[in-house]
Motif scaffolding. Structure first.
Motif, PDB file in Angstrom:
ATOM      1  N   SER A 241      29.175   6.334 -24.949  1.00  0.00           N
ATOM      2  CA  SER A 241      28.210   7.260 -24.658  1.00  0.00           C
ATOM      3  C   SER A 241      27.947   8.061 -25.798  1.00  0.00           C
ATOM      4  O   SER A 241      26.892   8.601 -26.000  1.00  0.00           O
ATOM      5  CB  SER A 241      28.891   8.325 -23.483  1.00  0.00           C
ATOM      6  OG  SER A 241      29.894   9.168 -23.911  1.00  0.00           O
ATOM      7  N   THR A 242      28.746   8.268 -26.854  1.00  0.00           N
ATOM      8  CA  THR A 242      28.575   8.888 -28.245  1.00  0.00           C
ATOM      9  C   THR A 242      27.434   8.157 -28.665  1.00  0.00           C
ATOM     10  O   THR A 242      26.275   8.411 -29.333  1.00  0.00           O
ATOM     11  CB  THR A 242      29.773   8.952 -28.956  1.00  0.00           C
ATOM     12  OG1 THR A 242      30.736   9.488 -28.505  1.00  0.00           O
ATOM     13  CG2 THR A 242      29.153   9.745 -30.490  1.00  0.00           C
ATOM     14  N   CYS A 243      27.807   6.620 -28.696  1.00  0.00           N
ATOM     15  CA  CYS A 243      26.502   5.880 -29.374  1.00  0.00           C
ATOM     16  C   CYS A 243      25.389   5.971 -28.648  1.00  0.00           C
ATOM     17  O   CYS A 243      24.197   6.098 -29.510  1.00  0.00           O
ATOM     18  CB  CYS A 243      26.762   4.369 -29.219  1.00  0.00           C
ATOM     19  SG  CYS A 243      28.270   3.851 -29.971  1.00  0.00           S
ATOM     20  N   ILE A 244      25.114   6.160 -27.301  1.00  0.00           N
ATOM     21  CA  ILE A 244      23.960   6.339 -26.720  1.00  0.00           C
ATOM     22  C   ILE A 244      23.211   7.568 -26.967  1.00  0.00           C
ATOM     23  O   ILE A 244      22.158   7.795 -27.086  1.00  0.00           O
ATOM     24  CB  ILE A 244      24.211   6.278 -24.956  1.00  0.00           C
ATOM     25  CG1 ILE A 244      24.766   5.039 -24.740  1.00  0.00           C
ATOM     26  CG2 ILE A 244      23.045   6.437 -24.269  1.00  0.00           C
ATOM     27  CD1 ILE A 244      25.087   4.726 -23.239  1.00  0.00           C
ATOM     28  N   GLY A 245      24.149   8.749 -27.199  1.00  0.00           N
ATOM     29  CA  GLY A 245      23.482   9.909 -27.459  1.00  0.00           C
ATOM     30  C   GLY A 245      22.906   9.832 -28.893  1.00  0.00           C
ATOM     31  O   GLY A 245      21.594  10.365 -29.102  1.00  0.00           O
TER      32      GLY A 245
END
Lengths: 259, 154
Positions: A241-245
């Motif tokens: 989810s960090t990557c997607i952010g």
């Protein structure tokens, strides 16, 4: 009559053991520690055996005393990593083992553990400085360090605000990564920094799930494969989810200096 | 001389994130200075190993084993689990930038289509990042397993 008294005592000990185990599990202790400390507490208080089964979101614990067996179950809700609570519980267990605490005192102390929280401004400052140090260690120049400091400070503040609304950690990590990349990207464009990728990478480093990752490998290494896998999946989801952010922020604002 | 200067600078720079992340993990106030010290010692050890041409992954493994061993020593004086000190101390060694570069390369591939260069970047950085994370976490667990097989350290 005598039997009732013994039974009552065993019931209290069981409750304390599972409370101890639950506190540890909720605040980010590894499974072996949870198992060991609850067993040690039970034995110190006088039962013969303590057996426990730990999974990601529940804990089952039995005490055995003179052949009588009592079992209890508690649901586990993650309360965030708090090493202060883990240390306090460990001290209570050690004091009990040295015969300095009785059942009543253990109960009182376990109920009175207040999780330590550092002041917000201090965390914002220190996490900002941490990410700035990462940037310097990775070879960024002073402009990049300054951009990282500002971006990660703002991101840490956003993370705390979102945490205070008790929103799902996955959404929290996504939003924080978005904020960090947005601020870092704007600063990098505005200040025209040459090593842009280092500044942008360093400013999301406050979201590295270090504790879950290390705990998960430690769990699997020490034989708790189940909890280890659960923690590993959670750490991976947080990273995802960090990557997607980061990716969403880069796409939305059209930052060009990627690699 | 140059090595010593770099060493001092790196130790100072590594101590800051060790404390910063210790705050995030809510480590007790009294343990904070040990986190900082252990972070500095760990990073210095890794810098020296890399200076003498050790591969990054092996230096990380050896360093985290050293960190774990020191953590066990200190945990007995402090009556706290070794992880209270050690996890915050190894955070400066996490391969954040590698992981970031691998991820961005992956996104570029999906964006612009396959190119051998991007694919190479992605695989290289991804493997480096995963091996370093593995080295860190296994290195921290090893000392506890072999020093205290029978009884708990604290």
């Amino acid at each position: 009559m005598e039997f009732d008294k013994v039974h009552q005592r065993q019931r209290e000990i069981t409750r304390l053991c599972i409370q101890c185990a639950l506190l540890l599990l909720q605040h980010g202790a590894e499974s072996m520690l949870v198992e060991q400390l609850s067993t040690r507490l039970g034995k110190a208080l006088g039962v013969d055996e303590v057996e426990s089964s730990i999974s990601a979101n529940a804990i089952v614990l039995s005490t055995i005393y003179k052949g009588h067996c009592l079992t209890s179950t508690r649901k586990n809700v993650d309360r965030g990593i708090n090493m202060h609570v883990v240390t306090e519980v460990q001290r209570i267990v050690i004091l009990t083992e040295h015969r300095l605490l009785g059942i009543d005192e253990v109960e009182k102390r376990l109920n009175h553990i207040k999780p330590l929280r550092y002041p917000r401004w201090l965390m914002v400052l220190m996490v900002g400085l941490s990410c700035a140090s990462f940037c310097k260690l990775a070879g960024g120049d002073w402009d990049a360090v300054l951009a990282t400091l500002l971006a990660s400070g703002v991101a840490m503040y956003a993370r705390q605000v979102i945490t205070s609304f008790q929103i799902n950690p996955l959404i929290n990590f996504f939003a924080t990564a978005f904020v960090a990349t947005t601020v870092a990207g704007w600063l990098v464009d505005w200040m025209d920094i040459s090593k842009a990728s280092i500044a942008m990478a360093s400013s999301v480093l406050l979201l590295v799930p270090g504790f879950p990752l290390i705990n998960s490998v430690a769990d699997m290494f020490k034989g708790h494969i189940n909890t280890g896998i659960a923690r590993w999946v959670m750490a991976s989801l947080l990273t995802l989810s960090t990557c997607i952010g980061v990716v969403v922020a880069i796409t939305v604002w059209g930052f060009r200096s990627w690699l | 001389m140059n090595l010593i200067l770099t060493l001092i600078e790196n130790m100072f720079l590594a101590a800051i994130p060790a404390v910063g992340f210790a705050l995030v993990f809510n480590v007790p106030v009294k343990a904070l200075k040990y986190c900082a010290l252990l972070g500095a010692i760990g990073y210095a050890c890794r810098t020296i190993l890399i200076y003498y041409q050790f591969p990054l992954e092996w230096s990380t493994l050896l360093t985290s084993m050293l960190t774990g061993t020191i953590g066990i020593r200190w945990s007995r004086c402090f009556l706290a689990h070794p992880k209270v000190f050690t996890v915050a101390a190894v955070i400066p060694m996490f391969p954040g930038v590698f992981a970031y570069k691998a991820m961005i390369a992956l996104v570029e591939i999906s964006h612009k289509g396959y190119s051998a260069e991007l694919f190479e970047t992605m695989i290289t950085y991804f493997l480096r990042a995963s091996f370093i994370v593995g080295a860190l976490s296994i290195g921290l667990s090893l000392p506890a397993l072999w020093l205290y097989r029978r009884k708990p350290s604290v």
